[in-house]
Motif scaffolding. Structure first.
Motif, PDB file in Angstrom:
ATOM      1  N   ARG A 143      62.795  30.308  -6.826  1.00 32.37           N
ATOM      2  CA  ARG A 143      62.052  30.852  -5.680  1.00 32.37           C
ATOM      3  C   ARG A 143      62.374  30.063  -4.414  1.00 32.37           C
ATOM      4  O   ARG A 143      61.822  30.293  -3.362  1.00 32.37           O
ATOM      5  CB  ARG A 143      60.553  30.829  -5.995  1.00 32.37           C
ATOM      6  CG  ARG A 143      60.223  31.723  -7.216  1.00 32.37           C
ATOM      7  CD  ARG A 143      58.772  31.618  -7.620  1.00 32.37           C
ATOM      8  NE  ARG A 143      57.904  32.084  -6.555  1.00 32.37           N
ATOM      9  CZ  ARG A 143      56.661  31.666  -6.351  1.00 32.37           C
ATOM     10  NH1 ARG A 143      56.136  30.753  -7.169  1.00 32.37           N
ATOM     11  NH2 ARG A 143      55.954  32.137  -5.374  1.00 32.37           N
TER      12      ARG A 143
ATOM     13  N   GLU B 129      62.557  27.755  -1.359  1.00 29.53           N
ATOM     14  CA  GLU B 129      61.514  27.059  -0.586  1.00 29.53           C
ATOM     15  C   GLU B 129      60.096  27.502  -0.952  1.00 29.53           C
ATOM     16  O   GLU B 129      59.127  26.816  -0.630  1.00 29.53           O
ATOM     17  CB  GLU B 129      61.756  27.225   0.920  1.00 29.53           C
ATOM     18  CG  GLU B 129      62.869  26.349   1.495  1.00 29.53           C
ATOM     19  CD  GLU B 129      64.272  26.877   1.215  1.00 29.53           C
ATOM     20  OE1 GLU B 129      64.407  27.931   0.554  1.00 29.53           O
ATOM     21  OE2 GLU B 129      65.253  26.224   1.642  1.00 29.53           O
ATOM     22  N   GLU B 130      59.965  28.643  -1.637  1.00 26.15           N
ATOM     23  CA  GLU B 130      58.637  29.127  -2.052  1.00 26.15           C
ATOM     24  C   GLU B 130      58.329  28.693  -3.487  1.00 26.15           C
ATOM     25  O   GLU B 130      57.582  29.368  -4.194  1.00 26.15           O
ATOM     26  CB  GLU B 130      58.591  30.668  -1.979  1.00 26.15           C
ATOM     27  CG  GLU B 130      59.148  31.283  -0.710  1.00 26.15           C
ATOM     28  CD  GLU B 130      58.383  30.849   0.522  1.00 26.15           C
ATOM     29  OE1 GLU B 130      57.150  30.695   0.427  1.00 26.15           O
ATOM     30  OE2 GLU B 130      59.033  30.626   1.562  1.00 26.15           O
TER      31      GLU B 130
ATOM     32  N   GLY C 190      56.491  26.632  -5.104  1.00 23.05           N
ATOM     33  CA  GLY C 190      55.163  26.349  -5.637  1.00 23.05           C
ATOM     34  C   GLY C 190      55.093  24.939  -6.166  1.00 23.05           C
ATOM     35  O   GLY C 190      54.817  24.013  -5.417  1.00 23.05           O
TER      36      GLY C 190
END
Ligand code: HEC
Length: 232
Positions: A135, A137-138, A140
């Protein structure tokens, strides 16, 4: 954000050949065109035929270092040839992930130049626990047990493809190392030996990994990869 990081990385790196990749758009098409068939030599060596041919045509001069003009398609074909050798080499290592990383998901669409890892071509893999890497930079959060692996190779001026080190990041339990966000950074040489593992064998030799990766503390010390090579 990403662009900024890569600009910084390019500045600190030695011999970053960003321009080497600007020309190829139709990687798949070129691959189909024949690079695969050209590469696997009988003696187990891998070559980029175009470069070898040019070198031979020039009278086999004494040359040193990496060839700087390798297309995306040539680099990917080179990787497809050398990766069996990589698997055999790193299988000998007891470092986490070294023996199995090639069975993990690969997060780059083709081998790309990494100026920060020796100016070589690299690939990015993550194990299942570390799937959030995909994902980007996203992401988590990266759970304990996540392993990121980056293998590498170079193409020398005679057109020969040479295996480089395997770079790994292993997410250890909380408290392992505050400075590294509990990642263990490991460099495994092409002969299967560990050059260094932070917090372990020859840890001092690879402290420099943390010194650079901590520039992206807010991303759990992950730099990810150039946009145009990301698997979506
Ligand atoms: C000068 C900065 C720099 C140094 C030193 C450095 N890295 Fe990296 N690392 C990067 C950058 C930039 C990326 C992402 C782009 C790329 O592949 O070049 C990256 C990506 C990685 C990745 C893939 C995970 C991620 O961050 O996206 C691993 C694994 C990795 N490095 C391991 C290491 C290890 C092990 C060392 C030390 C032996 C090391 N690195 C040294 C800059 C550095």
């Amino acid at each position: 954000m990403t662009a900024k990081i890569f600009a910084i990385a390019a500045m600190v790196s030695v011999g970053f050949a960003a321009s080497a990749h600007a020309t190829d758009t139709d990687v798949q098409g070129e691959l189909r065109a024949s690079f695969f068939t050209q590469l696997a030599a009988a003696d187990g060596k891998c070559f980029v035929d175009r470069i070898r041919d040019e070198w031979e045509a020039a009278g086999k001069p004494k040359v040193k270092g990496w060839h700087e003009d390798v297309s995306d398609a040539e680099a990917e074909a080179a990787y497809q040839c050398i990766k069996a050798k990589a698997a055999t080499a790193f299988e000998k290592s007891a470092e986490e992930g070294a023996a199995s990383y090639q069975s993990w998901k690969r997060y780059n669409t083709g081998a790309y130049v990494s100026g920060t890892h020796g100016g070589r071509f690299v690939n990015n893999f993550a194990n299942e626990t570390g799937a959030a890497y995909g994902r980007f930079e996203e992401f988590g959060s990266m759970p304990v047990g996540s392993i990121l692996a980056k293998d590498s190779f170079g193409v020398n001026k005679r057109g020969e493809v040479k295996l480089g080190p395997l770079f790994t990041m292993v997410k250890k339990e909380a408290g392992f190392n505050e400075k590294s966000r509990d990642w263990q950074y490991v460099l495994i040489l092409p002969n299967g030996k560990t050059m260094g593992a932070t917090g372990g064998e020859n840890g001092k030799k690879v402290e420099f990994c943390i010194a650079c990766h901590e520039a992206v503390n807010e991303l759990d010390q992950m730099f990810f990869l150039p946009d145009e090579y990301r698997v979506r």
